[in-house]
Design an enzyme around this catalytic site. Structure first.
Site, PDB file in Angstrom:
ATOM      1  N   HIS A 111     -60.746  20.117  53.071  1.00 43.72           N
ATOM      2  CA  HIS A 111     -61.854  19.200  53.342  1.00 43.72           C
ATOM      3  C   HIS A 111     -63.146  19.662  52.669  1.00 43.72           C
ATOM      4  O   HIS A 111     -63.853  20.498  53.225  1.00 43.72           O
ATOM      5  CB  HIS A 111     -62.133  19.131  54.847  1.00 43.72           C
ATOM      6  CG  HIS A 111     -61.112  18.408  55.642  1.00 43.72           C
ATOM      7  ND1 HIS A 111     -61.052  17.039  55.715  1.00 43.72           N
ATOM      8  CD2 HIS A 111     -60.117  18.872  56.442  1.00 43.72           C
ATOM      9  CE1 HIS A 111     -60.066  16.680  56.520  1.00 43.72           C
ATOM     10  NE2 HIS A 111     -59.477  17.777  56.973  1.00 43.72           N
ATOM     11  N   PRO A 148     -52.883  10.165  56.115  1.00 38.64           N
ATOM     12  CA  PRO A 148     -52.491  10.820  57.364  1.00 38.64           C
ATOM     13  C   PRO A 148     -51.085  11.392  57.349  1.00 38.64           C
ATOM     14  O   PRO A 148     -50.816  12.417  57.961  1.00 38.64           O
ATOM     15  CB  PRO A 148     -52.645   9.706  58.398  1.00 38.64           C
ATOM     16  CG  PRO A 148     -53.662   8.793  57.812  1.00 38.64           C
ATOM     17  CD  PRO A 148     -53.409   8.808  56.332  1.00 38.64           C
ATOM     18  N   ASP A 149     -50.142  10.752  56.651  1.00 36.34           N
ATOM     19  CA  ASP A 149     -48.776  11.260  56.582  1.00 36.34           C
ATOM     20  C   ASP A 149     -48.449  11.506  55.118  1.00 36.34           C
ATOM     21  O   ASP A 149     -48.910  10.780  54.245  1.00 36.34           O
ATOM     22  CB  ASP A 149     -47.801  10.248  57.189  1.00 36.34           C
ATOM     23  CG  ASP A 149     -46.469  10.900  57.547  1.00 36.34           C
ATOM     24  OD1 ASP A 149     -45.841  10.415  58.496  1.00 36.34           O
ATOM     25  OD2 ASP A 149     -46.075  11.880  56.867  1.00 36.34           O
ATOM     26  N   CYS A 155     -58.387  15.715  50.254  1.00 36.97           N
ATOM     27  CA  CYS A 155     -57.412  16.622  50.861  1.00 36.97           C
ATOM     28  C   CYS A 155     -55.986  16.330  50.425  1.00 36.97           C
ATOM     29  O   CYS A 155     -55.463  16.998  49.557  1.00 36.97           O
ATOM     30  CB  CYS A 155     -57.523  16.541  52.379  1.00 36.97           C
ATOM     31  SG  CYS A 155     -56.432  17.690  53.216  1.00 36.97           S
ATOM     32  N   SER A 196     -50.736  21.709  57.290  1.00 34.80           N
ATOM     33  CA  SER A 196     -49.977  22.909  56.923  1.00 34.80           C
ATOM     34  C   SER A 196     -48.953  22.652  55.833  1.00 34.80           C
ATOM     35  O   SER A 196     -47.988  23.395  55.697  1.00 34.80           O
ATOM     36  CB  SER A 196     -49.282  23.474  58.170  1.00 34.80           C
ATOM     37  OG  SER A 196     -50.234  23.779  59.157  1.00 34.80           O
ATOM     38  N   LEU A 197     -49.164  21.604  55.034  1.00 36.46           N
ATOM     39  CA  LEU A 197     -48.287  21.288  53.909  1.00 36.46           C
ATOM     40  C   LEU A 197     -49.014  21.573  52.601  1.00 36.46           C
ATOM     41  O   LEU A 197     -50.239  21.536  52.538  1.00 36.46           O
ATOM     42  CB  LEU A 197     -47.870  19.818  53.956  1.00 36.46           C
ATOM     43  CG  LEU A 197     -47.141  19.349  55.230  1.00 36.46           C
ATOM     44  CD1 LEU A 197     -46.915  17.846  55.168  1.00 36.46           C
ATOM     45  CD2 LEU A 197     -45.816  20.074  55.385  1.00 36.46           C
ATOM     46  N   GLU A 232     -65.707  17.910  52.657  1.00 30.97           N
ATOM     47  CA  GLU A 232     -66.737  17.317  53.503  1.00 30.97           C
ATOM     48  C   GLU A 232     -66.838  17.953  54.882  1.00 30.97           C
ATOM     49  O   GLU A 232     -67.657  17.544  55.702  1.00 30.97           O
ATOM     50  CB  GLU A 232     -66.486  15.814  53.647  1.00 30.97           C
ATOM     51  CG  GLU A 232     -65.450  15.410  54.692  1.00 30.97           C
ATOM     52  CD  GLU A 232     -64.011  15.746  54.318  1.00 30.97           C
ATOM     53  OE1 GLU A 232     -63.778  16.145  53.161  1.00 30.97           O
ATOM     54  OE2 GLU A 232     -63.136  15.611  55.178  1.00 30.97           O
TER      55      GLU A 232
END
Length: 768
Positions: free
Chosen positions: A199, A77-78, A103, A153-154, A201
């Site tokens: 992604h 997530p981060d 991802c 957006s990274l 998936e």
């Protein structure tokens, strides 16, 4: 409410794959990310046995002890370094043989090997973007510009890409950005480590399951080891497919089919890198409508002069027989096959084992250009890539061969779909019941049963008969390979087989037409011109002679419309002659023996002659032009209602396709383009500019015939009533290839047309 345009690629009605041996112990690390179980779903659908662990529920030592076949680490997530530490640690210790992330793992790979991840300068979270990739690893078989869904957006930065990594995928950057592409995938150069920044998936990502499948096939810790293991696995799978009741024991030696397959994959991969041969180049050519006209393959198979359809083949060699004939001229062989009654012609384009090329296909297509009822062209190749289908279509193929044994069902379905999208119904090759079930399920209209075992090359012609009951009535079944004589065909005719492919036996036949007739239960005779009576053209006609020429039995009446010649007629006279020719009936009307049979192919010049000899109650009016503009020619054709246009100057051959009536083109025997098919209906051989009375040497005419054994001509060489018969007799065996005789000065006296000479010339020519 307007209908949604959302394209959903999720497996809502999934077809789960059978258990995958290479993915028997997949471990998925859940980094407390909401998409973990979506990834799990895709992995399971592709045959993996997956165990999920939260990142704080298993230690590194415990993970190592479980010996996973693959390790998948979910999105993080981060992307701060301290938050991805748990993801980096297994990678650094090289526990997994093929680590893969859906991802953020691209970010983790960058961090792990010293790179930097930063903002991309554009908001991408949840958006779909067209993906460009290198076609390797997880992207094998995935189309270019496939839509993928972004995670955030990274992305890894180009300037900090670690030396041990390579970029595997990108998306376009904003127009005002300093970079042109945003990195969407990276791959370790030595170890089997891949990462993506989107992604797979997601319901908006196309071909996500294919990416997962590619990943689950990976084995070994390095790419070199993975390649070796994959080749062995593929060879084993091909060998197993030949046995319907038992598994074939795995061996270290690769099958011939596998060797060819591997060689072609490598060759095609290199070819796709060449400017002008890249996939984007082929697509641009196709989008520019540069593919030649095509015909319906199944319908052509049904139009046979025999009890079943003959599929001929052009190949110089084969793995089973070795060299057959390196001197084979593919286009010349194709014309022989076409006129002998072949419905499709199979052209081998594999260069190493079959000694063919895509240029053979292109040349064959050109050689049968303009043939009435021409055979369909089959590109026979080891097709595994959409690129090859488009390449074949641009070279003139009407259909392509796809071999079920070589292709996974999803790839096979995709290839069939692309072939259909470019107007080609493929020939689907099978060899056993399992493969036949797949072909029937996919709706193949033409199925070919290979009677030759592609592993040991043994032939069993009964293979086709054993599978025929599985084929729907509307499907055409073809027997492929191993057919050498009539006894091989008798059972096929009885059982309702639609076509047979004959390769080496046909190429080696001394009398092709006789061989085919005996093989397929003829009789069949090649359509030939009648030598009894050439058509007669009277040129330089003036008003007073037009009616007399028609009444004498002339077939073509030529009027000179080129300015400045002594036989040029005025516009008023031309209209008068046109009216007279269109109203005057011929004394005898006979139906041409050259009219095309809808079930056989005829050479373009045979067809051209039939257009001049078709049943008609009057003579045809020919307008003769020399070095005038195309616009003028078209205008005069319309005003004078010309039936035929004759170009007697330096006009481009291509004009023939722009004129709405048959075109005759004048040549000197030494000129180029005499035998070019698809343009002039017939070439007219003349010694000079026309009407000069200058003799044309018969040796020159014979030389022109020798260069092209299919060429037919109109002869204009200073003919007159007293020499027309002896001149044609002097052509010896080439006499039948003179379809018409043309006379101008030979029927004149003191510069004026003689009605008596016209009648004498027509009588002499028609008496042959």
């Amino acid at each position: 409410m307007p209908s949604s345009t959302l394209i959903d690629h999720s497996p809502r009605n999934p077809n789960p794959s059978p258990p995958r041996i290479t993915a028997s112990n997949v471990i998925l690390i859940d980094n407390y990310d909401s998409f973990t179980w979506n990834v799990y779903q895709y992995l399971v659908f592709e045959g993996a046995f997956v165990t999920v662990y939260r990142n704080d529920e298993i230690t590194l030592d415990e993970l190592i002890a479980k010996k996973p076949t693959q390790l998948v680490i979910s999105q993080v997530p981060d992307t701060r370094k301290e938050d991805v530490a748990l993801a980096i640690e297994p990678l650094r210790t090289s526990v997994a043989k093929s680590p893969f992330s859906a991802c953020a793992w691209e970010s983790c790979i960058f961090y792990s090997y010293g790179g930097t991840v930063d903002v991309t300068g554009q908001i991408l979270h949840g958006k779909t973007c067209p993906l460009k990739h290198d076609g390797k690893g997880v992207f094998a078989g995935v189309p270019q510009d496939v839509p993928v869904t972004r995670y955030h957006s990274l992305a890894g930065t180009h300037g900090t890409l670690p030396d041990c990594l390579e970029i595997s995928a990108t998306i376009p950057a904003n127009a005002d950005a300093e970079i042109k592409e945003v990195i969407m995938g990276v791959r370790h150069k030595e170890y089997v480590i891949e990462g993506v920044q989107f992604h797979p998936e997601s319901i908006l990502t196309e071909h996500g399951r294919l990416m997962m499948r590619n990943f689950l096939k990976m084995q070994g810790g390095t790419w070199a080891e993975n390649e070796r293991l994959q080749k062995e696995a593929h060879a084993q799978a091909i060998g197993a497919a030949f046995s319907e009741s038992a598994m074939v024991q795995r061996t270290d030696s690769r099958t011939h089919l596998q060797k060819i397959y591997d060689h072609r994959r490598a060759a095609v991969a290199e070819q796709k890198k060449i400017p002008s041969n890249r996939p984007v180049d082929l697509q641009a050519a196709y989008d520019s409508n540069l593919a030649p006209p095509q015909i319906n393959f199944p319908e052509r198979l049904r139009q046979s002069p025999f009890k079943l359809s003959l599929m001929s083949e052009i190949k110089r060699a084969s793995p089973s027989k070795g060299i057959i004939s390196l001197s084979t001229c593919a286009p010349a062989q194709a014309r022989l096959y076409a006129k002998a009654g072949a419905r499709p012609i199979s052209v081998l384009t594999e260069p190493e084992w079959f000694k063919g090329s895509i240029e053979d296909l292109r040349a064959v297509r050109q050689s049968i250009e303009g043939m009435a009822n021409r055979p369909a062209l089959l590109r026979k190749e080891f097709i595994f890539d959409e690129y090859q289908i488009l390449e074949g279509r641009l070279a003139g193929a009407d259909t392509v061969l796809v071999i079920v044994k070589m292709l996974e069902t999803e790839l096979l379905e995709r290839l069939l779909g692309l072939s259909d999208s470019v107007g080609m119904e493929p020939l689907v090759e099978v060899q056993n019941t399992d493969e036949m079930k797949i072909a029937v399920k996919l709706g193949a209209q033409v199925i070919g049963v290979n009677n030759r075992n592609l592993v040991n090359f043994e032939v069993d012609i009964g293979t086709t008969n054993r599978l025929i009951q599985m084929v729907p009535k509307e499907t055409i079944l073809c027997a492929l390979s191993g057919i050498a004589g009539p006894k091989d065909v008798e059972a096929y005719i009885k059982d309702g087989v639609g076509a047979v492919l004959v390769g080496e036996a046909l190429m080696r036949a001394s009398d092709m037409s006789q061989f085919i007739s005996e093989l397929l239960g003829g009789p069949y005779k090649e359509v030939r011109a009648s030598s009894s009576s050439p058509i007669v053209k009277i040129s330089g006609t003036r008003s007073e002679a037009a009616v007399a020429a028609v009444e004498a039995g002339a077939d073509l009446i030529g009027i000179i419309l080129a300015p400045g010649l002594k036989r040029t007629v005025t516009a008023e006279t031309a209209l008068s002659i046109s009216e007279a020719v269109h109203k005057t009936k011929k004394p005898n009307v006979s139906k041409s023996g050259l009219l095309a049979d809808s079930k056989t192919a005829s050479d373009f010049f045979d067809h051209g002659a039939s257009r001049l000899l078709e049943t008609i109650s009057r003579a045809l009016l020919v307008g003769v032009f020399r070095n005038q503009s195309l616009e003028y020619v078209l205008e005069q054709q319309r005003l004078l209602n010309l039936d035929v246009v004759q170009l007697h100057g330096q006009e481009p051959i291509e004009w023939a396709k722009l004129v709405p009536v048959p075109v005759l083109k004048a040549f000197n025997p030494q000129d180029h383009g005499i035998g070019t098919r698809g343009y002039h209906a017939l070439p007219l051989l003349d010694a000079g500019s026309g009407g000069s009375g200058k003799q044309l040497g018969l040796s020159d005419v014979k030389a022109a015939f020798t260069k092209d054994d299919g060429i037919k001509i109109i002869l204009g060489r200073g003919l007159e009533p007293d020499n027309v018969q002896t001149t044609l007799a002097g052509l010896d065996e080439y006499r039948d290839r003179v379809y018409a005789v043309d006379v101008s000065s030979g029927v004149e006296e003191d510069g004026q047309q003689s009605l008596d000479k016209i009648r004498s010339f027509v009588k002499a020519a028609k008496s042959l």
